[in-house]
Design a protein around this motif. Structure first.
Motif, PDB file in Angstrom:
ATOM      1  N   ASN A 117       3.277  -7.605  -0.870  1.00  0.00           N
ATOM      2  CA  ASN A 117       3.592  -7.809  -2.289  1.00  0.00           C
ATOM      3  C   ASN A 117       2.316  -8.020  -3.116  1.00  0.00           C
ATOM      4  O   ASN A 117       1.979  -9.129  -3.516  1.00  0.00           O
ATOM      5  CB  ASN A 117       4.544  -9.018  -2.404  1.00  0.00           C
ATOM      6  CG  ASN A 117       4.872  -9.410  -3.823  1.00  0.00           C
ATOM      7  OD1 ASN A 117       4.558 -10.512  -4.252  1.00  0.00           O
ATOM      8  ND2 ASN A 117       5.472  -8.509  -4.576  1.00  0.00           N
ATOM      9  N   LYS A 118       1.611  -6.914  -3.376  1.00  0.00           N
ATOM     10  CA  LYS A 118       0.320  -6.999  -4.073  1.00  0.00           C
ATOM     11  C   LYS A 118       0.466  -7.567  -5.481  1.00  0.00           C
ATOM     12  O   LYS A 118      -0.452  -8.176  -6.018  1.00  0.00           O
ATOM     13  CB  LYS A 118      -0.343  -5.621  -4.104  1.00  0.00           C
ATOM     14  CG  LYS A 118       0.412  -4.566  -4.862  1.00  0.00           C
ATOM     15  CD  LYS A 118      -0.126  -3.159  -4.566  1.00  0.00           C
ATOM     16  CE  LYS A 118       0.687  -2.460  -3.526  1.00  0.00           C
ATOM     17  NZ  LYS A 118       0.183  -1.168  -3.094  1.00  0.00           N
ATOM     18  N   GLU A 119       1.657  -7.357  -6.108  1.00  0.00           N
ATOM     19  CA  GLU A 119       1.838  -7.825  -7.488  1.00  0.00           C
ATOM     20  C   GLU A 119       1.601  -9.324  -7.601  1.00  0.00           C
ATOM     21  O   GLU A 119       1.079  -9.803  -8.613  1.00  0.00           O
ATOM     22  CB  GLU A 119       3.256  -7.484  -7.980  1.00  0.00           C
ATOM     23  CG  GLU A 119       3.563  -5.977  -8.054  1.00  0.00           C
ATOM     24  CD  GLU A 119       4.261  -5.451  -6.802  1.00  0.00           C
ATOM     25  OE1 GLU A 119       4.097  -6.069  -5.718  1.00  0.00           O
ATOM     26  OE2 GLU A 119       4.950  -4.421  -6.901  1.00  0.00           O
ATOM     27  N   VAL A 142      -1.346  -6.370   3.997  1.00  0.00           N
ATOM     28  CA  VAL A 142      -0.528  -5.349   4.669  1.00  0.00           C
ATOM     29  C   VAL A 142      -0.769  -3.981   4.029  1.00  0.00           C
ATOM     30  O   VAL A 142      -0.669  -2.952   4.702  1.00  0.00           O
ATOM     31  CB  VAL A 142       0.972  -5.725   4.593  1.00  0.00           C
ATOM     32  CG1 VAL A 142       1.865  -4.567   5.017  1.00  0.00           C
ATOM     33  CG2 VAL A 142       1.254  -6.948   5.465  1.00  0.00           C
ATOM     34  N   ASP A 143      -1.103  -3.969   2.758  1.00  0.00           N
ATOM     35  CA  ASP A 143      -1.374  -2.716   2.054  1.00  0.00           C
ATOM     36  C   ASP A 143      -2.342  -1.881   2.912  1.00  0.00           C
ATOM     37  O   ASP A 143      -3.340  -2.409   3.418  1.00  0.00           O
ATOM     38  CB  ASP A 143      -2.029  -3.063   0.693  1.00  0.00           C
ATOM     39  CG  ASP A 143      -1.589  -2.116  -0.390  1.00  0.00           C
ATOM     40  OD1 ASP A 143      -1.012  -1.066  -0.075  1.00  0.00           O
ATOM     41  OD2 ASP A 143      -1.840  -2.431  -1.574  1.00  0.00           O
ATOM     42  N   SER A 144      -2.054  -0.600   3.071  1.00  0.00           N
ATOM     43  CA  SER A 144      -2.805   0.190   4.062  1.00  0.00           C
ATOM     44  C   SER A 144      -4.296   0.261   3.741  1.00  0.00           C
ATOM     45  O   SER A 144      -5.134   0.224   4.648  1.00  0.00           O
ATOM     46  CB  SER A 144      -2.215   1.599   4.165  1.00  0.00           C
ATOM     47  OG  SER A 144      -2.281   2.249   2.927  1.00  0.00           O
ATOM     48  N   GLU A 145      -4.637   0.348   2.449  1.00  0.00           N
ATOM     49  CA  GLU A 145      -6.053   0.444   2.077  1.00  0.00           C
ATOM     50  C   GLU A 145      -6.790  -0.839   2.425  1.00  0.00           C
ATOM     51  O   GLU A 145      -7.933  -0.814   2.881  1.00  0.00           O
ATOM     52  CB  GLU A 145      -6.195   0.721   0.577  1.00  0.00           C
ATOM     53  CG  GLU A 145      -5.664   2.077   0.113  1.00  0.00           C
ATOM     54  CD  GLU A 145      -4.143   2.136   0.018  1.00  0.00           C
ATOM     55  OE1 GLU A 145      -3.476   1.112   0.276  1.00  0.00           O
ATOM     56  OE2 GLU A 145      -3.623   3.222  -0.293  1.00  0.00           O
ATOM     57  N   HIS A 146      -6.141  -1.968   2.193  1.00  0.00           N
ATOM     58  CA  HIS A 146      -6.793  -3.266   2.416  1.00  0.00           C
ATOM     59  C   HIS A 146      -6.803  -3.619   3.888  1.00  0.00           C
ATOM     60  O   HIS A 146      -7.744  -4.248   4.375  1.00  0.00           O
ATOM     61  CB  HIS A 146      -6.107  -4.317   1.547  1.00  0.00           C
ATOM     62  CG  HIS A 146      -6.053  -3.872   0.119  1.00  0.00           C
ATOM     63  ND1 HIS A 146      -5.156  -2.910  -0.295  1.00  0.00           N
ATOM     64  CD2 HIS A 146      -6.829  -4.172  -0.944  1.00  0.00           C
ATOM     65  CE1 HIS A 146      -5.372  -2.648  -1.570  1.00  0.00           C
ATOM     66  NE2 HIS A 146      -6.373  -3.400  -1.992  1.00  0.00           N
ATOM     67  N   ALA A 218      -1.001   3.545 -11.238  1.00  0.00           N
ATOM     68  CA  ALA A 218      -0.959   2.085 -11.434  1.00  0.00           C
ATOM     69  C   ALA A 218      -1.117   1.389 -10.085  1.00  0.00           C
ATOM     70  O   ALA A 218      -1.744   0.336  -9.985  1.00  0.00           O
ATOM     71  CB  ALA A 218       0.375   1.672 -12.066  1.00  0.00           C
ATOM     72  N   ASN A 219      -0.552   1.996  -9.043  1.00  0.00           N
ATOM     73  CA  ASN A 219      -0.678   1.397  -7.707  1.00  0.00           C
ATOM     74  C   ASN A 219      -2.145   1.256  -7.314  1.00  0.00           C
ATOM     75  O   ASN A 219      -2.556   0.237  -6.759  1.00  0.00           O
ATOM     76  CB  ASN A 219       0.078   2.261  -6.687  1.00  0.00           C
ATOM     77  CG  ASN A 219       0.028   1.666  -5.290  1.00  0.00           C
ATOM     78  OD1 ASN A 219       0.311   0.489  -5.106  1.00  0.00           O
ATOM     79  ND2 ASN A 219      -0.372   2.461  -4.313  1.00  0.00           N
ATOM     80  N   LYS A 220      -2.941   2.270  -7.644  1.00  0.00           N
ATOM     81  CA  LYS A 220      -4.362   2.204  -7.267  1.00  0.00           C
ATOM     82  C   LYS A 220      -5.078   1.142  -8.093  1.00  0.00           C
ATOM     83  O   LYS A 220      -5.974   0.459  -7.601  1.00  0.00           O
ATOM     84  CB  LYS A 220      -4.991   3.588  -7.449  1.00  0.00           C
ATOM     85  CG  LYS A 220      -5.994   4.013  -6.425  1.00  0.00           C
ATOM     86  CD  LYS A 220      -5.716   3.665  -4.973  1.00  0.00           C
ATOM     87  CE  LYS A 220      -4.487   4.264  -4.384  1.00  0.00           C
ATOM     88  NZ  LYS A 220      -4.334   3.959  -2.931  1.00  0.00           N
ATOM     89  N   LEU A 222      -3.684  -1.654  -9.174  1.00  0.00           N
ATOM     90  CA  LEU A 222      -3.292  -2.918  -8.528  1.00  0.00           C
ATOM     91  C   LEU A 222      -4.117  -3.117  -7.252  1.00  0.00           C
ATOM     92  O   LEU A 222      -4.539  -4.229  -6.935  1.00  0.00           O
ATOM     93  CB  LEU A 222      -1.796  -2.909  -8.182  1.00  0.00           C
ATOM     94  CG  LEU A 222      -0.825  -2.851  -9.369  1.00  0.00           C
ATOM     95  CD1 LEU A 222       0.608  -2.625  -8.884  1.00  0.00           C
ATOM     96  CD2 LEU A 222      -0.887  -4.131 -10.206  1.00  0.00           C
ATOM     97  N   GLU A 223      -4.376  -2.023  -6.545  1.00  0.00           N
ATOM     98  CA  GLU A 223      -5.112  -2.130  -5.277  1.00  0.00           C
ATOM     99  C   GLU A 223      -6.590  -2.442  -5.476  1.00  0.00           C
ATOM    100  O   GLU A 223      -7.199  -3.122  -4.645  1.00  0.00           O
ATOM    101  CB  GLU A 223      -4.926  -0.851  -4.464  1.00  0.00           C
ATOM    102  CG  GLU A 223      -3.487  -0.728  -3.969  1.00  0.00           C
ATOM    103  CD  GLU A 223      -3.211   0.481  -3.106  1.00  0.00           C
ATOM    104  OE1 GLU A 223      -2.105   0.582  -2.573  1.00  0.00           O
ATOM    105  OE2 GLU A 223      -4.112   1.347  -2.970  1.00  0.00           O
ATOM    106  N   VAL A 224      -7.178  -1.915  -6.550  1.00  0.00           N
ATOM    107  CA  VAL A 224      -8.586  -2.258  -6.833  1.00  0.00           C
ATOM    108  C   VAL A 224      -8.681  -3.755  -7.136  1.00  0.00           C
ATOM    109  O   VAL A 224      -9.559  -4.457  -6.625  1.00  0.00           O
ATOM    110  CB  VAL A 224      -9.135  -1.403  -7.998  1.00  0.00           C
ATOM    111  CG1 VAL A 224     -10.478  -1.937  -8.480  1.00  0.00           C
ATOM    112  CG2 VAL A 224      -9.272   0.056  -7.562  1.00  0.00           C
TER     113      VAL A 224
HETATM  114 MG    MG Z   1      -1.594   1.013  -0.606  1.00  0.00          MG
END
Ligand code: MG
Ligand code: NDP
Length: 386
Positions: A117-119, A142-146, A218-220, A222-224
């Protein structure tokens, strides 16, 4: 052998929730579900309850029908699940800023939060850090990039410094983005995109909200912000590159110029397994295997910022800090809800977010009430956006 580690699965009925159930089913000696929650999907939660028999079962919104006696209801059930004595790991896989309260409660109670839940982190990163310091909990992405960044950083995480998982010796993060369904579309076509087009992600099967976020980038954004908050690396040293095959999940460039990447097929099984077992690697033949020849070629291209302005808006909000990331997130959530409901066009998402940031982005967001107020005000603005 020690007893299985207790897990609270928040968002058990979602896409990550289903992945987590598949992963845990392969490791019954190591993990067990102590608590499970859903929002309103009673049938899917009942199936999970019958299968796992967790001590806590929570349905946030039960509607008018009576619940089984063992079940809890209302938003409080998220915190109840996250803080249960037998829970060591909280897999927060709910969608949206509503996950913040549970993340805060879990780290305050000394739990590990395996964070999908990155939000919640984007909204309340500073609060999560404070709660970690006072409560002794930890956050593992858990986010795949992180997850990829964490794996590339093996052995270098910890110690002093900014971020929840401070790192030293990093020159640059290179975060990959699939580019979403509109990677090759022109502005006119994107303007006419239908909801079905928006939800047709080329490489990942995910919930509806994150699928819209992937189409707008927007997802990217949030990920940055998530990468900055997790590892403390300054924004100017975080880059985004489009990688349509979604095989390289992200890269770390170290100070000597060496670049380390983490690869795998686009599946959330490994990131979920890694977050549950971290820092160990758990033997698992069920995680889909990577075949370099079948995955060829691997290509990279720049982001088309002119067509996907939401990415730049989000990163600018991260740089501004204060309540700006919470405003960005809330405006985006409200806009996505309207796109999914068919009351707003996908192409108007950046305009709605820009309006909210221009009106509310300078707020300080010093504590939870201030962040909640900024979040609520942003949602009202987007609700009225024409
Ligand atoms: Mg991701
Ligand atoms: P889904 O929409 O598939 O599932 C969301 C889950 O959260 C469901 O269990 C849903 O319950 C529950 N939920 C929804 N709203 C609320 C609420 N207001 N209160 C409590 N619970 C709620 O989402 P995903 O699994 O795709 O995503 C979950 C999170 O993981 C998101 O933050 C997303 O960004 C992140 N993520 C997802 C990835 C993926 O591959 N799917 C990859 C990386 C990150 P119900 O079913 O009853 O509605």
């Amino acid at each position: 052998m020690s007893p299985p580690t207790g897990i609270a699965l928040l968002g058990a009925t979602g896409s990550i929730g289903a992945t987590a159930q598949r992963v845990v089913a392969r490791h019954p000696a190591r993990f067990r579900f102590v608590a499970m929650t859903a929002h309103s999907d009673r049938a899917a939660l009942a199936a999970a309850d019958a299968r796992w028999r967790p001590a806590v079962v929570g349905l946030v919104n039960p509607g008018n029908e009576p619940l089984p006696e063992r079940w809890s209801h209302g938003r409080e059930c998220l915190v109840e699940a996250a803080t249960h004595d037998d829970v060591a790991i909280v897999l927060n896989a709910v969608v949206g800023a509503v996950g913040l309260e549970a993340t805060l409660a879990a780290v305050s109670a000394g739990k590990r939060v395996a964070l999908a839940n990155k939000e919640s982190l984007v909204m309340g990163g500073a609060l999560v850090q404070r709660a970690m310091c006072s409560g002794g909990g930890t956050v593992v992405p858990v986010d795949s990039e992180h997850s990829a960044l964490l794996q590339c950083l093996a052995g270098r995480v910890g110690g002093r410094g900014p971020g929840l998982l401070p790192v030293a010796g990093v020159r640059r993060f290179i975060i990959t983005a699939s580019g979403g369904p509109f990677r090759e579309w022109d502005a006119k076509r994107i303007h006419q995109a239908t909801l079905a087009d928006v939800l047709k992600h080329p490489t990942w099967a995910m919930g509806r909200k994150i699928s819209v976020d992937s189409a707008s980038l927007a997802n990217k954004a949030l990920e940055v912000i998530e990468a900055h908050l997790l590892f403390g690396v300054p924004y100017e040293r975080i880059e985004v590159v489009v990688h349509p095959q979604s095989i390289v999940h992200s890269m770390v460039e170290f100070e000597d110029g060496s670049v380390v990447a983490q690869l795998g097929v686009p599946s959330m099984e490994l990131p979920v397994l890694y977050a549950l077992g971290y820092p160990d690697r758990i033997t698992d033949d069920g995680v889909p295997r990577f075949d370099p020849v079948a995955s060829s070629p691997l290509t990279f291209e720049p982001v088309r910022h002119d067509l996907f302005p939401t990415l730049g808006l989000g990163i600018a909000a991260g740089v501004t800090g204060g309540a700006a990331p919470a405003v960005f997130n809330a405006a985006n959530e409200a806009a996505v809800a309207r796109v999914l409901a068919g009351t707003m066009a996908f192409s108007t998402i950046p305009g709605a977010i820009e309006l909210a940031l221009s009106r509310l982005g300078h707020h300080s967001g010093e504590d939870l009430p201030a962040l909640l107020a900024a979040d609520a005000a942003a949602r009202v603005l987007v609700q009225e956006y024409r």
